[in-house]
Design a protein around this motif. Structure first.
Motif, PDB file in Angstrom:
ATOM      1  N   ASP A   7      -8.172  -3.161   8.553  1.00  0.00           N
ATOM      2  CA  ASP A   7      -8.956  -4.594   8.734  1.00  0.00           C
ATOM      3  C   ASP A   7      -8.844  -5.038  10.233  1.00  0.00           C
ATOM      4  OD1 ASP A   7      -9.641  -5.060   5.855  1.00  0.00           O
ATOM      5  OD2 ASP A   7      -7.575  -5.277   5.677  1.00  0.00           O
ATOM      6  N   ILE A   8      -7.494  -4.563  10.780  1.00  0.00           N
ATOM      7  CA  ILE A   8      -7.180  -5.039  11.965  1.00  0.00           C
ATOM      8  C   ILE A   8      -6.780  -4.156  12.782  1.00  0.00           C
ATOM      9  CG2 ILE A   8      -5.632  -6.812  13.452  1.00  0.00           C
ATOM     10  CD1 ILE A   8      -7.483  -8.354  11.191  1.00  0.00           C
ATOM     11  N   ILE A   9      -7.083  -4.011  14.186  1.00  0.00           N
ATOM     12  CA  ILE A   9      -6.789  -3.032  15.136  1.00  0.00           C
ATOM     13  C   ILE A   9      -6.065  -3.849  16.208  1.00  0.00           C
ATOM     14  CG2 ILE A   9      -7.056  -0.915  16.697  1.00  0.00           C
ATOM     15  CD1 ILE A   9      -9.541  -0.129  14.850  1.00  0.00           C
ATOM     16  N   LYS A  11      -3.747  -7.930   4.918  1.00  0.00           N
ATOM     17  CA  LYS A  11      -4.599  -7.045   5.737  1.00  0.00           C
ATOM     18  C   LYS A  11      -3.976  -5.814   5.993  1.00  0.00           C
ATOM     19  CE  LYS A  11      -7.235 -10.831   7.019  1.00  0.00           C
ATOM     20  NZ  LYS A  11      -8.809 -10.726   6.406  1.00  0.00           N
ATOM     21  N   ILE A  12      -4.806  -4.649   6.259  1.00  0.00           N
ATOM     22  CA  ILE A  12      -4.164  -3.459   6.657  1.00  0.00           C
ATOM     23  C   ILE A  12      -4.487  -3.443   8.296  1.00  0.00           C
ATOM     24  CG2 ILE A  12      -4.713  -0.868   6.699  1.00  0.00           C
ATOM     25  CD1 ILE A  12      -5.703  -1.249   3.929  1.00  0.00           C
ATOM     26  N   ILE A  13      -3.457  -3.285   8.994  1.00  0.00           N
ATOM     27  CA  ILE A  13      -3.313  -3.368  10.324  1.00  0.00           C
ATOM     28  C   ILE A  13      -2.971  -2.212  10.970  1.00  0.00           C
ATOM     29  CG2 ILE A  13      -1.064  -4.339  10.446  1.00  0.00           C
ATOM     30  CD1 ILE A  13      -1.823  -5.993  12.857  1.00  0.00           C
ATOM     31  N   ALA A  14      -3.588  -1.752  11.954  1.00  0.00           N
ATOM     32  CA  ALA A  14      -3.510  -0.569  12.958  1.00  0.00           C
ATOM     33  C   ALA A  14      -2.924  -1.100  14.276  1.00  0.00           C
ATOM     34  CB  ALA A  14      -4.677   0.191  12.882  1.00  0.00           C
ATOM     35  N   MET A  15      -1.748  -0.368  14.661  1.00  0.00           N
ATOM     36  CA  MET A  15      -1.275  -0.975  15.931  1.00  0.00           C
ATOM     37  C   MET A  15      -1.118   0.119  16.957  1.00  0.00           C
ATOM     38  SD  MET A  15       0.515  -3.662  17.293  1.00  0.00           S
ATOM     39  CE  MET A  15       1.395  -3.727  18.758  1.00  0.00           C
ATOM     40  N   THR A  16      -1.381  -0.179  18.227  1.00  0.00           N
ATOM     41  CA  THR A  16      -1.117   0.761  19.210  1.00  0.00           C
ATOM     42  C   THR A  16      -0.052   0.390  20.050  1.00  0.00           C
ATOM     43  OG1 THR A  16      -2.690  -0.394  21.052  1.00  0.00           O
ATOM     44  CG2 THR A  16      -3.885   1.071  19.192  1.00  0.00           C
ATOM     45  N   GLY A  17       0.592   1.293  20.427  1.00  0.00           N
ATOM     46  CA  GLY A  17       1.927   1.312  21.608  1.00  0.00           C
ATOM     47  C   GLY A  17       2.399   2.403  22.252  1.00  0.00           C
ATOM     48  N   ASP A  18       3.085   2.139  23.292  1.00  0.00           N
ATOM     49  CA  ASP A  18       3.364   3.344  24.136  1.00  0.00           C
ATOM     50  C   ASP A  18       4.771   3.188  24.495  1.00  0.00           C
ATOM     51  OD1 ASP A  18       3.280   1.224  25.999  1.00  0.00           O
ATOM     52  OD2 ASP A  18       1.545   1.985  27.221  1.00  0.00           O
ATOM     53  N   GLY A  19       5.439   1.992  24.461  1.00  0.00           N
ATOM     54  CA  GLY A  19       6.801   1.982  25.063  1.00  0.00           C
ATOM     55  C   GLY A  19       7.849   1.927  23.878  1.00  0.00           C
ATOM     56  N   VAL A  20       9.352   2.145  24.394  1.00  0.00           N
ATOM     57  CA  VAL A  20      10.428   2.219  23.407  1.00  0.00           C
ATOM     58  C   VAL A  20      10.196   1.191  22.498  1.00  0.00           C
ATOM     59  CG1 VAL A  20      12.735   2.284  23.489  1.00  0.00           C
ATOM     60  CG2 VAL A  20      11.640   3.566  25.221  1.00  0.00           C
ATOM     61  N   ASN A  21      10.083  -0.265  23.054  1.00  0.00           N
ATOM     62  CA  ASN A  21      10.174  -1.392  22.406  1.00  0.00           C
ATOM     63  C   ASN A  21       9.047  -1.607  21.139  1.00  0.00           C
ATOM     64  OD1 ASN A  21      12.760  -2.856  23.345  1.00  0.00           O
ATOM     65  ND2 ASN A  21      11.852  -2.227  25.277  1.00  0.00           N
ATOM     66  N   ASP A  22       8.058  -0.821  21.349  1.00  0.00           N
ATOM     67  CA  ASP A  22       6.961  -0.788  20.750  1.00  0.00           C
ATOM     68  C   ASP A  22       7.217  -0.191  19.178  1.00  0.00           C
ATOM     69  OD1 ASP A  22       5.280  -2.119  22.360  1.00  0.00           O
ATOM     70  OD2 ASP A  22       4.562  -0.380  23.320  1.00  0.00           O
TER      71      ASP A  22
END
Length: 852
Positions: free
Chosen positions: A298-300, A589-600
């Protein structure tokens, strides 16, 4: 230091020649992996299914009753099914292993007294490794230089709190640099490392078949239906005075008719193809369950840097002493001219610019390296700090020379709470503290400002106007300040830009048209974030922007009231990201999350679907994610969503086809018994239909090309049984048409010749299946409007099914095995005419749907 003598190396690192010799001697720096399952093990696993247990039970029963032909056919079908299943599962396993190789971890080492980036598999004992925040430690090593190094050793010790490491301390392969930087000498690689000795405890890529819960629920329902119908049929038969032996065979036939033997094989095939296609589109699926979440998102929530932008931060404009300087150049290449008042200048002659470049470069802790392999400049460390170093080199400063001239006394890595980093240096005999970070935070520290070589009282209103002007230009701005004595003095602003990726606006529009909301989560200033989000098409007029500071002052309920109208979260830290994910999930909601760092990592794990960056992502983020974007591109997310939806559509097609056939066979047997007629089909004939006819056609249907328009509307989420309302309606219609048509023909012949009648039943059901598989290609499109040859496998599969049915009817051996007899041309005409009714009725339904 003894470690150098022991490893026969020095602080300048190994020579390239020596490194090659050691790589040959010690082997690659890789952990011993668990061997993939062999063919025999996969083959045995094919029988570990409740559906297969029922068929095995049926085979045992008919063999005990002396029906050896039926028993042999059931056994042969199970064996062949297992072989095909093993082959497909083996291909799926090999696909994942091949895709896994796309993600190769890098390590920065000193070779020939130069910093180079190599695959971490090539690290050898004696190498000097250079570590930055967010990097996974590639081998066991001893620290020889440490700058506030903190290491997360949870993977080894279970201790969640990062540990400070000093010179002389050991660091272990597989642990992660949380903050700071260091140099260390490698003393163990591969299976000789601490983690190598306990390699069997290392979690591996999860290749578990997705949708297994859905299949489990579906299998449970099928088994319950089999048991209920078996009891009903047996009771009805005995009530009508049918012999017990005949009723046992009837129950066996009924059980066999319901079980979709080919379902596990076909689902494995569909998923393997989907994962392979995703790999070709630069999405590495680590956990196949991710396919499920991907199609239904539902959410990116996108992290701006690298996903929608190029992740090449370049300082374009700087401000110091009431002057704006324009800095030219491309990417991380440390070359570029400088303009002041639209005229080119020699930067080294401008004392203000030199001062800003020197101070900011001293505070930055990244690395810039040229790779001759791809003829490009690469960075190690934080992209923002790398951009600062590139700016410094354009003016004429090199980090190594500055460190020698102005020794570093203390260094504090970027703090996500304070939103700045700092470093303490000996500058001309004085201790000078340099601070660099978010303008609002840095300005809050300052009481003075740099002006014509002096420090005067800061004019915050004027400075803030300058800041707003730079932010409105879409620049990401960081402020630089210096503390001499007790007061901080504002030096200047560095304005950088990370251009949008080509085509990202179109990709975001596609996503929004697919019913998926895209939100941007960034650490940038609110004004900069709005400018970039607007340019990308994420921010629309009327949308709201919430900052991290505002979130801190809001309750969860207050945020939930606003969250559906928010398209940008600015100035957020990793804790805010995690909170955002959890708040969306709390709304279902079904959420997709992008990230690249250690803290993500925490938010990637918390999201229904964690997506990490293959190029710029830290190893921690990659491990926490379900999918890795090999090209760091938002367009790849869109492609992967389309593939995920296509996989579901393929599974729905196969289920509609298989289950409608099974229901038709049940209807034929049950009604025949209720009407006190003989069995229209014997067990071996049902096996033939279910495996040979269905088996060929359902596998061919799995190769159907992806439908158009998958991103044109919101995705309808499947329920836990994978069967939606329309599927159920179509299956009932199909099964009624097939069941009634078969019984009508059977009634005309069974009184005259039971073998002929059963042959006609077998054949008309086969022809129904030939036609119905083409019906199942689309829920709305006419079979006459779809390109027949877009799925050549289905064309060949249909031809093969026709030829095999002809063999079943006319070949003497097959006749004796299946209990069939030859049919006349006239009988074939009746059969084809009756079977064509399934096309006529379904075409009428589709026409009605298209018209409304």
């Amino acid at each position: 230091m003894n470690i150098f003598e022991e490893l026969q190396t020095n602080e300048k690192g190994l020579t390239s020649l020596e490194a090659e010799k050691r790589l040959e001697k010690y082997g690659r720096n890789e952990l011993p992996e668990k061997k993939p399952e062999g063919f025999f093990s996969i083959f045995i696993n094919q029988f570990k299914s409740p559906l297969i247990y029922i068929l095995l039970g049926a085979g045992v029963i008919v063999s005990l009753m002396g029906e050896w032909a039926d028993a042999i056919v059931i056994l042969a079908v199970l064996m062949l099914n297992a072989i095909i299943g093993s082959f497909q599962e083996g291909k799926a396993q090999n696909t994942i292993l091949a895709l896994k190789n796309f993600v190769e971890t890098k390590a920065t080492v000193l070779r020939d007294d130069k910093e180079i980036i190599i695959p971490d598999g090539e690290v050898v004992p004696g190498d000097i490794i250079i570590l930055q925040e967010g990097e996974k430690i590639p081998a066991d090593a001893k620290i020889i230089l440490s700058n506030n190094l903190r290491v997360d050793e949870a993977a080894m010790t279970g201790e969640s709190k990062p540990v400070y490491k000093n010179i002389g301390d050991d660091i272990l392969k597989g642990t992660v640099v949380v903050s700071g930087n260091a140099r260390a000498v490698v003393f163990a690689t591969g299976q000789n490392t601490s983690i190598g000795k306990i390699a069997d405890k290392i979690s591996e890529i999860d290749t578990e078949i997705p949708l297994k819960n859905n299949i489990k629920f579906l299998s449970t329902i099928i088994i319950r239906i089999v048991l209920v119908l078996a009891i009903i049929v047996f009771a009805v038969g005995i009530w009508h005075n049918h012999p017990v032996e005949e009723m046992i065979l009837s129950v066996v036939a009924l059980s066999v008719s319901i079980i979709p033997e080919g379902l596990p094989v076909v689902i494995t095939l569909v998923l393997a193809m989907g994962v392979w296609r995703m790999g070709k589109r630069n999405a590495l699926v680590k956990k196949l369950q991710a396919v499920e979440a991907l199609g239904q998102a539902d959410i990116i929530a996108v992290d701006k840097t690298g996903t929608i932008t190029k992740n090449e931060l370049v300082i374009k404009k700087v401000f110091i002493n009431n002057n704006f300087y324009e800095i030219e150049g491309i990417g991380y290449e440390p070359k570029g001219d400088v303009k002041l008042n639209n005229e080119y200048i020699n930067p080294i002659d401008d004392s203000d610019l030199v001062y800003l470049a020197k101070i900011s470069s001293l505070c930055a802790e990244a690395r810039i390296m040229f790779s001759s392999e791809d003829d490009l400049w690469h960075i190690s460390g934080d992209p923002t700090e790398a951009a600062v170093l590139v700016f410094g080199q354009k003016i004429g400063f090199h980090k190594e020379e500055l460190n020698k001239q102005y020794p570093k006394l203390e260094d504090n890595a970027f703090n996500y709470q304070k939103k700045y980093r700092s470093s303490l240096h000996n500058i001309n005999g004085k201790k000078e503290l340099i601070v660099m970070g978010a303008p609002e935070e840095v300005l809050n520290l300052c009481t003075k400002m740099y002006n014509d070589g002096k420090n005067i009282e800061i004019k915050k209103e004027e400075i803030e106007k300058i800041l707003c002007k730079m932010l409105n230009d879409g620049l990401r701005v960081i402020a630089v300040a210096q503390k001499s004595g007790k007061e901080f003095s504002f030096i200047g602003f560095l304005g950088m830009k990370d251009a949008l990726r080509l085509g990202v606006s179109d990709s975001i529009l596609k996503t929004q048209n697919a019913g998926i909301k895209v939100i941007m989560i960034t650490g940038d200033h609110k004004i900069t974030a709005k400018s970039i989000a607007e340019e990308a098409g994420i921010y629309q007029k009327g949308d709201k922007i919430i900052t991290g500071t505002e979130m801190d002052n809001m309750s969860d309920d207050e945020i939930i009231k606003e969250i559906n109208n928010v398209s940008v979260f600015a100035r957020v830290n990793p804790e805010h990201k995690l909170r955002i994910v959890n708040l969306f999930r709390s709304q279902g909601k079904i959420i997709a999350m992008t990230g690249d760092g250690v803290n993500d990592a925490p938010s990637l794990v918390a999201a229904d679907l964690g997506i990490s960056m293959g190029k710029i992502g830290t190893e921690v983020a990659k491990e926490a994610s379900d999918i890795i974007l090999l090209d760091d591109n938002f367009e790849t997310i869109v492609s992967a969503i389309e593939e995920g939806r296509g996989i579901y559509k393929s599974i729905k097609k196969v289920l509609s086809y298989l289950l409608s056939t099974g229901l038709a066979e049940v209807l034929v047997i049950l009604v025949a018994l209720l009407l006190d007629m003989p069995l229209p089909l014997i067990a071996v004939q049902i096996i033939w239909l279910n495996f040979v006819t269905d088996g060929i056609l359902d596998a061919s249907l799995a190769f159907d090309p992806r439908e158009d328009g998958l991103l044109n509307k919101k995705f309808e989420k499947p329920n836990k049984y994978l069967i939606d309302k329309l599927m159920a309606q179509r299956m009932i219609i199909f099964s009624l048409i097939m069941g009634i048509g078969t019984l009508l023909l059977f009634k005309q012949y069974y009184m005259i010749d039971i073998t002929k009648a059963q042959t006609i039943c077998l054949t008309v059901l086969a022809v129904f299946q030939w036609f119905n598989v083409w019906n199942c290609r689309s829920e709305t499109k006419s079979i006459f409007n779809k390109d027949m040859f877009s799925n050549k496998f289905l064309v060949y599969g249909t031809i093969a099914a026709v030829l095999l049915q002809l063999a079943a009817v006319y070949n003497p051996f097959m006749q004796s095995l299946l209990g069939t007899t030859a049919l006349t041309i006239q009988e074939w005409e009746f059969i084809i005419l009756m079977a064509s009714s399934i096309i006529i009725v379904e075409e009428a339904r589709k026409f009605f749907v298209r018209s409304t």
